[in-house]
Design an enzyme around this catalytic site. Structure first.
Site, PDB file in Angstrom:
ATOM      1  N   GLY A  46       0.856  -1.177   0.000  1.00 53.86           N
ATOM      2  CA  GLY A  46       0.000   0.000   0.000  1.00 53.86           C
ATOM      3  C   GLY A  46       0.890   1.224   0.000  1.00 53.86           C
ATOM      4  O   GLY A  46       1.783   1.345   0.842  1.00 53.86           O
ATOM      5  N   ASN A  50       3.275   2.087   3.057  1.00 61.06           N
ATOM      6  CA  ASN A  50       4.707   1.909   2.806  1.00 61.06           C
ATOM      7  C   ASN A  50       5.489   3.138   3.257  1.00 61.06           C
ATOM      8  O   ASN A  50       6.531   3.028   3.923  1.00 61.06           O
ATOM      9  CB  ASN A  50       4.967   1.686   1.311  1.00 61.06           C
ATOM     10  CG  ASN A  50       4.626   0.281   0.854  1.00 61.06           C
ATOM     11  OD1 ASN A  50       4.376  -0.615   1.660  1.00 61.06           O
ATOM     12  ND2 ASN A  50       4.596   0.082  -0.453  1.00 61.06           N
ATOM     13  N   TYR A 102      -3.834  -8.613  -3.095  1.00 59.31           N
ATOM     14  CA  TYR A 102      -3.403  -8.719  -4.495  1.00 59.31           C
ATOM     15  C   TYR A 102      -2.218  -9.662  -4.620  1.00 59.31           C
ATOM     16  O   TYR A 102      -1.489  -9.923  -3.663  1.00 59.31           O
ATOM     17  CB  TYR A 102      -3.103  -7.352  -5.099  1.00 59.31           C
ATOM     18  CG  TYR A 102      -1.833  -6.651  -4.685  1.00 59.31           C
ATOM     19  CD1 TYR A 102      -0.675  -6.736  -5.466  1.00 59.31           C
ATOM     20  CD2 TYR A 102      -1.791  -5.842  -3.549  1.00 59.31           C
ATOM     21  CE1 TYR A 102       0.477  -6.063  -5.110  1.00 59.31           C
ATOM     22  CE2 TYR A 102      -0.643  -5.159  -3.188  1.00 59.31           C
ATOM     23  CZ  TYR A 102       0.496  -5.274  -3.974  1.00 59.31           C
ATOM     24  OH  TYR A 102       1.642  -4.609  -3.615  1.00 59.31           O
ATOM     25  N   TYR A 119      -7.640  -7.838  -5.915  1.00 60.03           N
ATOM     26  CA  TYR A 119      -8.959  -8.217  -5.407  1.00 60.03           C
ATOM     27  C   TYR A 119      -9.320  -7.180  -4.340  1.00 60.03           C
ATOM     28  O   TYR A 119      -9.204  -7.431  -3.141  1.00 60.03           O
ATOM     29  CB  TYR A 119      -8.929  -9.644  -4.849  1.00 60.03           C
ATOM     30  CG  TYR A 119      -8.575 -10.643  -5.921  1.00 60.03           C
ATOM     31  CD1 TYR A 119      -9.559 -11.197  -6.738  1.00 60.03           C
ATOM     32  CD2 TYR A 119      -7.248 -11.006  -6.152  1.00 60.03           C
ATOM     33  CE1 TYR A 119      -9.234 -12.100  -7.750  1.00 60.03           C
ATOM     34  CE2 TYR A 119      -6.917 -11.902  -7.161  1.00 60.03           C
ATOM     35  CZ  TYR A 119      -7.916 -12.441  -7.953  1.00 60.03           C
ATOM     36  OH  TYR A 119      -7.587 -13.321  -8.958  1.00 60.03           O
ATOM     37  N   GLY A 236      12.804   8.928 -13.295  1.00 60.27           N
ATOM     38  CA  GLY A 236      13.295   7.568 -13.443  1.00 60.27           C
ATOM     39  C   GLY A 236      14.780   7.465 -13.159  1.00 60.27           C
ATOM     40  O   GLY A 236      15.298   8.055 -12.210  1.00 60.27           O
ATOM     41  N   GLY A 239      17.019  10.821 -12.594  1.00 60.97           N
ATOM     42  CA  GLY A 239      17.106  11.548 -11.336  1.00 60.97           C
ATOM     43  C   GLY A 239      15.771  12.150 -10.963  1.00 60.97           C
ATOM     44  O   GLY A 239      14.714  11.605 -11.268  1.00 60.97           O
ATOM     45  N   GLY A 263       8.556  -0.636  -4.903  1.00 54.83           N
ATOM     46  CA  GLY A 263       8.643   0.130  -3.668  1.00 54.83           C
ATOM     47  C   GLY A 263       9.514   1.360  -3.713  1.00 54.83           C
ATOM     48  O   GLY A 263       9.576   2.115  -2.733  1.00 54.83           O
ATOM     49  N   ASP A 266       7.594   4.930  -3.300  1.00 52.09           N
ATOM     50  CA  ASP A 266       7.159   5.206  -1.936  1.00 52.09           C
ATOM     51  C   ASP A 266       8.351   5.519  -1.038  1.00 52.09           C
ATOM     52  O   ASP A 266       8.296   6.415  -0.191  1.00 52.09           O
ATOM     53  CB  ASP A 266       6.390   4.006  -1.372  1.00 52.09           C
ATOM     54  CG  ASP A 266       5.166   3.651  -2.199  1.00 52.09           C
ATOM     55  OD1 ASP A 266       4.588   4.565  -2.827  1.00 52.09           O
ATOM     56  OD2 ASP A 266       4.783   2.468  -2.211  1.00 52.09           O
TER      57      ASP A 266
END
Length: 365
Positions: A46, A50, A102, A119, A236, A239, A263, A266
């Protein structure tokens, strides 16, 4: 940029409150199609939780506010997130709706082979609204962190987000990660417009340069979003660029030996928010974001133990040449400087401690 409202050490006032859906995640036991994977390992996922877990692990007081089912998966989420040191006392339990889950494949999310099966339709989190959530608890932090996932869950969730991003005196500093997930907006063609509307109400916004609006570069994103005090455009592997007023600061990403490309977004937000809470300069906020992202990229799951604060501060204080030569691999957050700060082809990088962590105001220079 400063936090509106009193700064307090009372236990009910957190550094950061994060609101959003957390789900139980099932990670594959081996690479391959979901149809071929024989077993899965349970974890948590989440975007907002996170961020909360990483910030708590980094030493901040954090509260996660959400809604989960009165079921075993809900129990697991509350216990697992709480184990990171996150305050979960304001999480609501829903006896009539399930906790979302999920499944995903082990592959890089950027490839066509990656699969995710959600789900979450009708989940407890989709019932979050102005009427079902504790607004005082949500607004009880110095910073309120939100994301663009929540408004896609239901009309009630969108109404709650509009309430929380409305500009009014006394609100906490509002941080908003656009986090555009096209699959969540299949039934709402105006998803990008809604995300833009919500982002304009925030004080600090994180967004990928190619995310949601396809504007073509940081300057174009800033032109479309002049309202936030601080706008962070993630680029990306290139930077990230931060705009504060008319000032622009760009920091290149680190070279990382990637274990799993999950991850990182986050973790980047958590690193930037942590440095913001400590009053560090914008350049160092971006660098701490990159370091937290590197921690996430060098472990298999979404969450990684962050580097010790003094270690991260030393790396963030490196000169531009040394920063550009860093290469971080698995285990770098736990190992010593000699093993973790290896420039490519050189001896260990070093840097003086900044000592900037003593200032706990949320302030932009």
């Amino acid at each position: 940029m400063t936090v509106d409202g009193p700064r307090s050490t009372a236990p009910d006032v957190a550094d950061v409150v994060a609101l959003g859906e957390s789900m139980v995640t099932f990670l594959p036991s081996r690479p391959g199609r979901l149809a071929d994977v024989p077993s899965f390992e349970r974890a948590i996922g989440g975007a907002e939780s996170n961020v909360a877990c990483v910030l708590a692990a980094a030493g901040h007081s954090v509260r996660w506010v959400g809604r989960v089912g009165a079921d075993g998966f809900g129990d697991h989420l509350v216990e697992a997130i709480g184990a990171y040191g996150v305050d979960v006392s304001a999480v609501r339990r829903d006896p009539g709706r399930p906790t979302g889950v999920y499944f995903r494949t082990a592959g890089d999310r950027a490839t066509d082979a990656h699969e995710v099966a959600y789900y979450r339709a009708g989940s407890a989190a989709s019932a979050m609204s102005v009427d079902t959530m504790d607004l005082d608890a949500i607004r009880s932090g110095r910073v309120l962190h939100l994301s663009g996932i929540t408004p896609a869950l239901s009309a009630d969730c969108l109404g709650l987000m509009r309430e929380l991003t409305a500009r009014r005196p006394g609100r906490p500093l509002v941080s908003f990660d656009v986090n555009h997930r096209p699959g969540l907006w299949r039934d709402a063609a105006d998803g990008p417009r809604i995300l833009l509307e919500l982002a304009r109400g925030a004080d600090l916004v994180f967004v990928g340069e190619d995310e949601a609006w396809d504007l073509g570069g940081p300057e174009a994103v800033r032109a479309a979003l002049p309202e936030p005090d601080v706008l962070v455009v993630k680029q990306g592997a290139t930077g990230a660029t931060a705009f504060h007023g008319s000032e622009r600061t760009t920091v290149p990403a680190l070279a990382v030996d990637v274990v799993a490309a999950v991850g990182a977004g986050d973790a980047f937000a958590a690193g930037f928010l942590s440095a913001t809470l400590r009053g560090l300069p914008v350049r160092d906020r971006l660098r701490h974001g990159h370091l937290m992202a590197a921690a996430a990229l060098t472990v298999p799951g979404d969450l990684a133990a962050p580097p010790a604060r003094d270690h991260a501060d030393r790396l963030a204080a490196l000169d531009d040449t040394a920063w550009g030569r860093l290469r971080l691999g698995p285990g770098w957050t736990q190992a010593g400087d000699a093993a973790t700060a290896d420039p490519v082809g050189g001896s260990p990088a070093t840097g003086d401690e900044t000592g900037a962590g003593a200032d706990e105001e949320v302030r932009t220079p």
